[in-house]
Design an enzyme around this catalytic site. Structure first.
Site, PDB file in Angstrom:
ATOM      1  N   ARG A   2     109.624  23.923  33.548  1.00  0.00           N
ATOM      2  CA  ARG A   2     108.371  23.675  33.154  1.00  0.00           C
ATOM      3  C   ARG A   2     107.644  24.514  33.109  1.00  0.00           C
ATOM      4  O   ARG A   2     107.627  25.844  33.997  1.00  0.00           O
ATOM      5  CB  ARG A   2     108.054  22.870  34.468  1.00  0.00           C
ATOM      6  CG  ARG A   2     106.470  22.470  34.209  1.00  0.00           C
ATOM      7  CD  ARG A   2     106.199  21.128  33.316  1.00  0.00           C
ATOM      8  NE  ARG A   2     106.597  20.166  33.957  1.00  0.00           N
ATOM      9  CZ  ARG A   2     106.530  18.587  33.389  1.00  0.00           C
ATOM     10  NH1 ARG A   2     106.291  18.745  32.105  1.00  0.00           N
ATOM     11  NH2 ARG A   2     107.426  17.967  33.953  1.00  0.00           N
ATOM     12  N   ARG A   6     101.360  22.476  35.354  1.00  0.00           N
ATOM     13  CA  ARG A   6     100.529  21.667  36.520  1.00  0.00           C
ATOM     14  C   ARG A   6     100.613  22.224  38.024  1.00  0.00           C
ATOM     15  O   ARG A   6     100.126  21.817  38.578  1.00  0.00           O
ATOM     16  CB  ARG A   6     100.837  20.164  36.554  1.00  0.00           C
ATOM     17  CG  ARG A   6     100.751  19.466  35.276  1.00  0.00           C
ATOM     18  CD  ARG A   6     101.368  18.182  35.044  1.00  0.00           C
ATOM     19  NE  ARG A   6     102.670  18.020  35.136  1.00  0.00           N
ATOM     20  CZ  ARG A   6     103.520  17.206  35.102  1.00  0.00           C
ATOM     21  NH1 ARG A   6     103.034  15.811  35.204  1.00  0.00           N
ATOM     22  NH2 ARG A   6     104.765  17.319  34.933  1.00  0.00           N
ATOM     23  N   ASP A  52     103.502  21.448  23.260  1.00  0.00           N
ATOM     24  CA  ASP A  52     103.968  20.466  23.617  1.00  0.00           C
ATOM     25  C   ASP A  52     104.888  19.797  22.520  1.00  0.00           C
ATOM     26  O   ASP A  52     104.877  20.150  21.315  1.00  0.00           O
ATOM     27  CB  ASP A  52     102.702  19.566  23.590  1.00  0.00           C
ATOM     28  CG  ASP A  52     102.822  17.967  24.147  1.00  0.00           C
ATOM     29  OD1 ASP A  52     102.908  18.062  25.373  1.00  0.00           O
ATOM     30  OD2 ASP A  52     103.114  17.171  23.337  1.00  0.00           O
TER      31      ASP A  52
END
Length: 328
Positions: A2, A6, A52
């Site tokens: 990742r 987040r 993204d």
């Protein structure tokens, strides 16, 4: 597995100031900043471009937006043959220039310290969002399209694959030193349909990629979540490495692939919720599972969830550096 994302408070601060996720992605300076944030905290071996997988359908005019608590959505999903046939082929050099500008800026800021990994979504995975209109676990609409009109689905996948090839080559031209293709939903298909719709479209991308720049090889990594035995087929594509999720033991993955490719993975990210001792044990178990020899890139078996304590990732990185020399 990742990017900054987040789990880092410094990323959340940048995103809050920017206003929303796409405002970070589409601003090269902000994308560079959050790409570099993990490298300031941890002794990592590569940087991952902050972007993204849905930038391509956004460039096609589908109207990407993010609903709080629901993830990405499209204002204009493509659910008919007419809509699919009408999809434009965007000029990525203009519509996705912000990504290439971010890549160039990140490379400059990295100054050769670590390589930069670029990425895109697989055509099948990207198409699931385009057809469903957003996130979906059942994938009823696109599976219905695969059954009722496989030719039109193949046209959609070909369209996305062509643009994705241009997009990834643009990242390479801008300075990306390795490429990863993420296929989140491929294993939702039956094996024959996976080969027809997901793997075939990734193969088209691989065949069209620039594999060398300035005398250096550009490795290509494929990742299909839940691939299992399908890793055997994936290893035949000409890619250099396969990401392996945490549901497949790396020793089994080596058997499936016969050491044709490197393997990337694959600690269960849930282990990061455990104690430092359990995290170290998880690292040791993954290293032992792969065994001795080259060709292993230690990684998580899927993305980090938002609740993870960043210090726990530091425990993982330190354990990898300490324990891996015995094997590699």
């Amino acid at each position: 597995m990742r990017q900054a994302g987040r789990y880092l408070p410094e990323y959340r601060a940048v995103r809050e100031k920017a206003g929303d996720f796409m405002s970070v992605c589409s601003n090269p300076e902000l994308a560079c900043e959050v790409t570099l944030q993990p490298l300031r905290r941890y002794e990592l071996d590569a940087a991952i471009l902050f972007s993204d997988i849905l930038t391509i359908p956004d460039a096609m005019g589908l109207g990407l937006y993010f609903e709080a608590g629901e993830g990405p959505k499209f204002e204009r999903p493509v659910q008919t043959a007419a809509a699919i046939k009408a999809l434009p082929a965007p000029d990525v050099s203009t519509s996705l220039r912000y990504v290439f500008d971010a890549v160039s800026l990140i490379r400059r800021e990295l100054n050769g310290d670590v390589p930069l990994i670029g990425f895109a979504g697989s055509p099948w995975t990207v198409a699931t969002y385009m057809v469903e209109g957003g996130s979906s676990r059942e994938l009823k609409k696109i599976k219905g399209l695969a059954k009722d009109d496989p030719a039109i689905l193949s046209l959609l996948l070909d369209t996305v694959a062509t643009t994705t090839t241009d997009y990834l080559n643009g990242q390479i031209d801008a300075g990306a030193q390795a490429i990863m293709i993420f296929d989140t939903w491929g294993a939702a298909l039956e094996p024959d349909d996976y080969r027809r719709f997901s793997l075939a479209s990734m193969q088209k991308i691989i065949d069209g990629l620039q594999r060398e720049k300035d005398g250096a090889k550009i490795p290509v990594i494929l990742f299909t979540k839940g691939a299992g035995e399908l890793l055997t087929d994936m290893a035949q594509t000409g890619c250099d490495a396969l990401g392996v999720d945490w549901t497949t033991d790396l020793s089994a993955a080596r058997e499936f692939t016969n050491d044709l490719v490197a393997l990337q993975g694959n600690l269960n990210p849930a282990v990061l919720r455990d104690t430092p001792a359990e995290i170290e044990k998880g690292v040791a178990d993954v290293l032992a599972s792969y065994g001795h020899g080259p060709g292993h890139v230690f990684n998580l078996g899927h993305g980090i969830t938002p609740d993870i304590d960043p210090d726990h990732l530091g425990v993982l990185v330190d354990a990898v550096h300490r324990l891996s020399p015995e094997y590699h």
